[in-house]
Design a protein around this motif. Structure first.
Motif, PDB file in Angstrom:
ATOM      1  N   LYS A   1       0.844  -1.194   0.000  1.00  0.00           N
ATOM      2  CA  LYS A   1       0.000   0.000   0.000  1.00  0.00           C
ATOM      3  C   LYS A   1       0.881   1.247   0.000  1.00  0.00           C
ATOM      4  O   LYS A   1       1.868   1.326   0.721  1.00  0.00           O
ATOM      5  CB  LYS A   1      -0.885  -0.019   1.248  1.00  0.00           C
ATOM      6  CG  LYS A   1      -1.795   1.169   1.379  1.00  0.00           C
ATOM      7  CD  LYS A   1      -2.626   1.051   2.635  1.00  0.00           C
ATOM      8  CE  LYS A   1      -3.480   2.276   2.843  1.00  0.00           C
ATOM      9  NZ  LYS A   1      -4.313   2.171   4.039  1.00  0.00           N
TER      10      LYS A   1
ATOM     11  N   ARG B   1       4.031   3.528  -5.707  1.00  0.00           N
ATOM     12  CA  ARG B   1       3.683   4.114  -7.004  1.00  0.00           C
ATOM     13  C   ARG B   1       3.909   3.023  -8.051  1.00  0.00           C
ATOM     14  O   ARG B   1       5.013   2.482  -8.159  1.00  0.00           O
ATOM     15  CB  ARG B   1       4.587   5.320  -7.275  1.00  0.00           C
ATOM     16  CG  ARG B   1       4.148   6.113  -8.432  1.00  0.00           C
ATOM     17  CD  ARG B   1       3.743   7.534  -7.967  1.00  0.00           C
ATOM     18  NE  ARG B   1       3.091   8.236  -9.045  1.00  0.00           N
ATOM     19  CZ  ARG B   1       1.791   8.486  -9.049  1.00  0.00           C
ATOM     20  NH1 ARG B   1       1.042   8.116  -8.066  1.00  0.00           N
ATOM     21  NH2 ARG B   1       1.250   9.128 -10.060  1.00  0.00           N
TER      22      ARG B   1
ATOM     23  N   GLY C   1      -0.297   5.196 -10.936  1.00  0.00           N
ATOM     24  CA  GLY C   1      -1.180   5.483  -9.817  1.00  0.00           C
ATOM     25  C   GLY C   1      -0.587   4.933  -8.533  1.00  0.00           C
ATOM     26  O   GLY C   1       0.414   4.213  -8.546  1.00  0.00           O
ATOM     27  N   GLN C   2      -1.229   5.268  -7.435  1.00  0.00           N
ATOM     28  CA  GLN C   2      -0.769   4.824  -6.128  1.00  0.00           C
ATOM     29  C   GLN C   2      -1.635   3.673  -5.654  1.00  0.00           C
ATOM     30  O   GLN C   2      -2.854   3.675  -5.844  1.00  0.00           O
ATOM     31  CB  GLN C   2      -0.854   5.986  -5.130  1.00  0.00           C
ATOM     32  CG  GLN C   2      -0.178   5.712  -3.828  1.00  0.00           C
ATOM     33  CD  GLN C   2      -0.092   6.971  -2.981  1.00  0.00           C
ATOM     34  OE1 GLN C   2      -0.648   8.001  -3.326  1.00  0.00           O
ATOM     35  NE2 GLN C   2       0.604   6.881  -1.881  1.00  0.00           N
TER      36      GLN C   2
ATOM     37  N   LEU D   1      -3.873   1.720  -3.377  1.00  0.00           N
ATOM     38  CA  LEU D   1      -4.755   2.065  -2.268  1.00  0.00           C
ATOM     39  C   LEU D   1      -4.937   0.893  -1.310  1.00  0.00           C
ATOM     40  O   LEU D   1      -5.063   1.078  -0.108  1.00  0.00           O
ATOM     41  CB  LEU D   1      -6.130   2.484  -2.796  1.00  0.00           C
ATOM     42  CG  LEU D   1      -6.176   3.718  -3.684  1.00  0.00           C
ATOM     43  CD1 LEU D   1      -7.588   3.925  -4.222  1.00  0.00           C
ATOM     44  CD2 LEU D   1      -5.731   4.929  -2.896  1.00  0.00           C
ATOM     45  N   ARG D   2      -4.964  -0.317  -1.861  1.00  0.00           N
ATOM     46  CA  ARG D   2      -5.226  -1.504  -1.058  1.00  0.00           C
ATOM     47  C   ARG D   2      -4.634  -2.718  -1.747  1.00  0.00           C
ATOM     48  O   ARG D   2      -4.557  -2.767  -2.969  1.00  0.00           O
ATOM     49  CB  ARG D   2      -6.738  -1.666  -0.916  1.00  0.00           C
ATOM     50  CG  ARG D   2      -7.143  -2.597   0.170  1.00  0.00           C
ATOM     51  CD  ARG D   2      -8.592  -2.386   0.563  1.00  0.00           C
ATOM     52  NE  ARG D   2      -8.965  -3.516   1.412  1.00  0.00           N
ATOM     53  CZ  ARG D   2     -10.164  -4.016   1.502  1.00  0.00           C
ATOM     54  NH1 ARG D   2     -11.149  -3.480   0.823  1.00  0.00           N
ATOM     55  NH2 ARG D   2     -10.414  -5.037   2.275  1.00  0.00           N
TER      56      ARG D   2
ATOM     57  N   GLU E   1      -5.234   3.692  -7.435  1.00  0.00           N
ATOM     58  CA  GLU E   1      -5.998   4.933  -7.494  1.00  0.00           C
ATOM     59  C   GLU E   1      -6.112   5.453  -8.925  1.00  0.00           C
ATOM     60  O   GLU E   1      -5.112   5.672  -9.601  1.00  0.00           O
ATOM     61  CB  GLU E   1      -5.296   5.987  -6.625  1.00  0.00           C
ATOM     62  CG  GLU E   1      -5.997   7.299  -6.542  1.00  0.00           C
ATOM     63  CD  GLU E   1      -5.250   8.293  -5.675  1.00  0.00           C
ATOM     64  OE1 GLU E   1      -5.889   9.250  -5.250  1.00  0.00           O
ATOM     65  OE2 GLU E   1      -4.052   8.104  -5.435  1.00  0.00           O
ATOM     66  N   GLY E   2      -7.346   5.614  -9.402  1.00  0.00           N
ATOM     67  CA  GLY E   2      -7.602   6.204 -10.709  1.00  0.00           C
ATOM     68  C   GLY E   2      -7.422   5.275 -11.893  1.00  0.00           C
ATOM     69  O   GLY E   2      -7.593   5.704 -13.030  1.00  0.00           O
TER      70      GLY E   2
ATOM     71  N   LYS F   1     -15.866   3.759  -9.970  1.00  0.00           N
ATOM     72  CA  LYS F   1     -14.970   3.346  -8.900  1.00  0.00           C
ATOM     73  C   LYS F   1     -13.874   2.458  -9.470  1.00  0.00           C
ATOM     74  O   LYS F   1     -13.997   1.938 -10.582  1.00  0.00           O
ATOM     75  CB  LYS F   1     -15.719   2.632  -7.789  1.00  0.00           C
ATOM     76  CG  LYS F   1     -16.376   1.321  -8.194  1.00  0.00           C
ATOM     77  CD  LYS F   1     -17.130   0.714  -7.036  1.00  0.00           C
ATOM     78  CE  LYS F   1     -16.543  -0.629  -6.690  1.00  0.00           C
ATOM     79  NZ  LYS F   1     -17.182  -1.271  -5.554  1.00  0.00           N
ATOM     80  N   GLU F   2     -12.795   2.292  -8.688  1.00  0.00           N
ATOM     81  CA  GLU F   2     -11.684   1.464  -9.128  1.00  0.00           C
ATOM     82  C   GLU F   2     -12.011  -0.005  -8.885  1.00  0.00           C
ATOM     83  O   GLU F   2     -12.644  -0.348  -7.893  1.00  0.00           O
ATOM     84  CB  GLU F   2     -10.406   1.809  -8.349  1.00  0.00           C
ATOM     85  CG  GLU F   2      -9.888   3.197  -8.582  1.00  0.00           C
ATOM     86  CD  GLU F   2     -10.278   4.173  -7.503  1.00  0.00           C
ATOM     87  OE1 GLU F   2     -11.071   3.809  -6.615  1.00  0.00           O
ATOM     88  OE2 GLU F   2      -9.806   5.318  -7.539  1.00  0.00           O
TER      89      GLU F   2
END
Length: 104
Positions: free
Chosen positions: A7, A10, A23-24, A26-27, A38-39, A61-62
């Motif tokens: 988590k 990058r 993206g980063q 998230l989970r 993310e995104g 949503k992702e």
């Protein structure tokens, strides 16, 4: 097995409709070998109206992607594989392209 992607890392997408985008994380879902970025890998979900969301409607949503379809981005902005090594008495992750230690 130790986690190569965690988590907050990058990452860059290697395949699919979002190939090349970054993206980063998230989970992470280690049991399913998937990550939520993310995104990236956006899907549309039709939601019913509820007390928390009285409007309802179509929401973006992702969706999770398989861990093999993403790669960590090194300090130069390029995708890299991850290795493990011992720094003193601590096990650390490092980028195979540059040899630099990955924070986290």
């Amino acid at each position: 097995m130790a986690a190569k992607i965690k988590k907050g890392d990058r990452v860059v997408m290697l395949t699919g409709k979002d190939k090349g985008r970054q993206g980063q994380v998230l989970r992470v879902f280690p049991k399913d070998e998937r990550v939520l970025v993310e995104g990236l890998n956006m899907v549309q979900r039709h939601t019913r109206a509820s007390q928390t969301d009285p409007q309802g409607g179509i929401k973006n949503k992702e969706a999770p992607v398989h861990v093999s379809n993403v790669a960590i981005v090194d300090s130069q902005g390029k995708p890299t594989r991850v290795g493990f090594r011992m720094d003193g008495d601590k096990k650390v992750r490092f980028a195979k392209t540059t040899g630099e230690v990955i924070n986290g």
